[in-house]
Design a protein around this motif. Structure first.
Motif, PDB file in Angstrom:
ATOM      1  N   SER A  64       0.834  -1.213   0.000  1.00  0.00           N
ATOM      2  CA  SER A  64       0.000   0.000   0.000  1.00  0.00           C
ATOM      3  C   SER A  64       0.860   1.251   0.000  1.00  0.00           C
ATOM      4  O   SER A  64       1.992   1.253   0.485  1.00  0.00           O
ATOM      5  CB  SER A  64      -0.900   0.021   1.242  1.00  0.00           C
ATOM      6  OG  SER A  64      -1.873  -0.980   1.178  1.00  0.00           O
ATOM      7  N   VAL A  69      -1.242   3.415   4.552  1.00  0.00           N
ATOM      8  CA  VAL A  69      -0.734   2.734   5.750  1.00  0.00           C
ATOM      9  C   VAL A  69      -0.870   3.655   6.970  1.00  0.00           C
ATOM     10  O   VAL A  69      -1.362   3.265   8.031  1.00  0.00           O
ATOM     11  CB  VAL A  69       0.735   2.297   5.552  1.00  0.00           C
ATOM     12  CG1 VAL A  69       1.354   1.810   6.862  1.00  0.00           C
ATOM     13  CG2 VAL A  69       0.827   1.207   4.488  1.00  0.00           C
ATOM     14  N   GLN A  72      -4.727   4.320   7.868  1.00  0.00           N
ATOM     15  CA  GLN A  72      -5.347   3.192   8.563  1.00  0.00           C
ATOM     16  C   GLN A  72      -4.781   3.057   9.982  1.00  0.00           C
ATOM     17  O   GLN A  72      -5.526   2.823  10.936  1.00  0.00           O
ATOM     18  CB  GLN A  72      -5.120   1.891   7.782  1.00  0.00           C
ATOM     19  CG  GLN A  72      -6.013   1.763   6.559  1.00  0.00           C
ATOM     20  CD  GLN A  72      -6.039   0.333   6.027  1.00  0.00           C
ATOM     21  OE1 GLN A  72      -5.100  -0.112   5.389  1.00  0.00           O
ATOM     22  NE2 GLN A  72      -7.103  -0.389   6.283  1.00  0.00           N
ATOM     23  N   GLU A  86      -4.228  -8.249  12.095  1.00  0.00           N
ATOM     24  CA  GLU A  86      -4.067  -7.694  10.744  1.00  0.00           C
ATOM     25  C   GLU A  86      -4.488  -8.752   9.736  1.00  0.00           C
ATOM     26  O   GLU A  86      -3.980  -9.870   9.751  1.00  0.00           O
ATOM     27  CB  GLU A  86      -2.607  -7.306  10.506  1.00  0.00           C
ATOM     28  CG  GLU A  86      -2.376  -6.763   9.099  1.00  0.00           C
ATOM     29  CD  GLU A  86      -0.904  -6.605   8.751  1.00  0.00           C
ATOM     30  OE1 GLU A  86      -0.590  -5.710   7.957  1.00  0.00           O
ATOM     31  OE2 GLU A  86      -0.066  -7.392   9.255  1.00  0.00           O
ATOM     32  N   GLN A  94       3.053  -2.982   6.596  1.00  0.00           N
ATOM     33  CA  GLN A  94       2.061  -2.523   7.583  1.00  0.00           C
ATOM     34  C   GLN A  94       2.266  -3.242   8.926  1.00  0.00           C
ATOM     35  O   GLN A  94       2.174  -2.631   9.987  1.00  0.00           O
ATOM     36  CB  GLN A  94       0.636  -2.776   7.060  1.00  0.00           C
ATOM     37  CG  GLN A  94      -0.473  -2.497   8.055  1.00  0.00           C
ATOM     38  CD  GLN A  94      -0.754  -1.019   8.270  1.00  0.00           C
ATOM     39  OE1 GLN A  94      -1.364  -0.357   7.433  1.00  0.00           O
ATOM     40  NE2 GLN A  94      -0.295  -0.483   9.403  1.00  0.00           N
ATOM     41  N   THR A 153      -6.245  -5.008   5.208  1.00  0.00           N
ATOM     42  CA  THR A 153      -5.437  -4.275   4.230  1.00  0.00           C
ATOM     43  C   THR A 153      -5.740  -4.694   2.793  1.00  0.00           C
ATOM     44  O   THR A 153      -4.886  -4.611   1.919  1.00  0.00           O
ATOM     45  CB  THR A 153      -3.937  -4.460   4.534  1.00  0.00           C
ATOM     46  OG1 THR A 153      -3.618  -5.844   4.397  1.00  0.00           O
ATOM     47  CG2 THR A 153      -3.600  -4.007   5.944  1.00  0.00           C
TER      48      THR A 153
END
Length: 213
Positions: A64, A69, A72, A86, A94, A153
């Motif tokens: 991303s 990142v 979020q 996650e 991330q 994600t």
């Protein structure tokens, strides 16, 4: 690949860019300022690693863009030792940001190629999530629930029920919801049955896939 003063300088510029775009959480900015993003990318992308862009990482997945990142991560409002689930380890970038922020991270990846790669990379960098799991993110991780926060994600067509069930009361679930384009969505669990919902505009993610294992 090494992490040089030049890379640090580029990270400092990236942090400044994220601040200009509205990221205010110092814990997030500090983590992004420390983590060598270029190590998560194919060496051919090294010169571009600190641009605010997404890049391919194999298995039809992407890393991303740093703003996503950061955005979020900021929505999670993490505190030290928060237990975070996650969904979509991907490159592990991330994951690394969350670990650097002091979270206790449980991460699920359903692409075996990426799972194997990230399982080697993170420990080599001195980053140690609580658990890295090869599995179906739609199911969450009931054995380790409940979680203070859950971050997804990849773009989900809907919010998976198991993830909502595995969130602590007061916990925060951050998930991009939609098919071709996603709306960044935050759910805050108010009690056993009620969730408060907030939406934060359009983002673009690769799709969250299920039942691939």
């Amino acid at each position: 690949m090494k992490d040089t003063n030049k890379h640090q300088g580029l990270r400092n510029q990236l942090v400044k860019q994220l601040q200009d775009k509205g990221i205010t959480d110092n814990n997030v900015l500090s983590a992004i300022g420390e983590i060598p993003r270029h190590l998560f990318l194919n060496s051919s992308f090294e010169d571009f690693a600190y641009q605010d862009k997404a890049f391919p990482i194999g298995a039809d997945q992407t890393i991303s863009q740093p703003y996503t990142v950061a955005f979020q991560s900021q929505l999670l409002e993490l505190q030290k030792n928060h237990k975070v689930l996650e969904i979509g380890t991907g490159s592990g970038y991330q994951t690394a940001v969350l670990c650097k922020m002091g979270a206790s991270v449980y991460s699920i990846e359903r692409q075996n190629e990426l799972f194997k790669k990230t399982s080697r990379l993170l420990p080599n960098m001195g980053i140690r999530p609580k658990k890295l799991i090869f599995g179906d993110g739609y199911k969450g991780l009931e054995v380790d629930a409940p979680f203070d926060s859950i971050i997804v994600t990849a773009g989900a067509p809907f919010i998976p029920q198991p993830l909502m069930a595995q969130l602590k009361i007061g916990g925060r679930l951050v998930i991009p919801v939609g098919d071709k384009e996603q709306i960044m969505t935050l759910l805050i669990r108010k009690n056993e049955t009620q969730f408060e919902k907030h939406e934060f505009g359009d983002f673009k993610f690769v799709p969250l896939l299920e039942n691939k294992n």
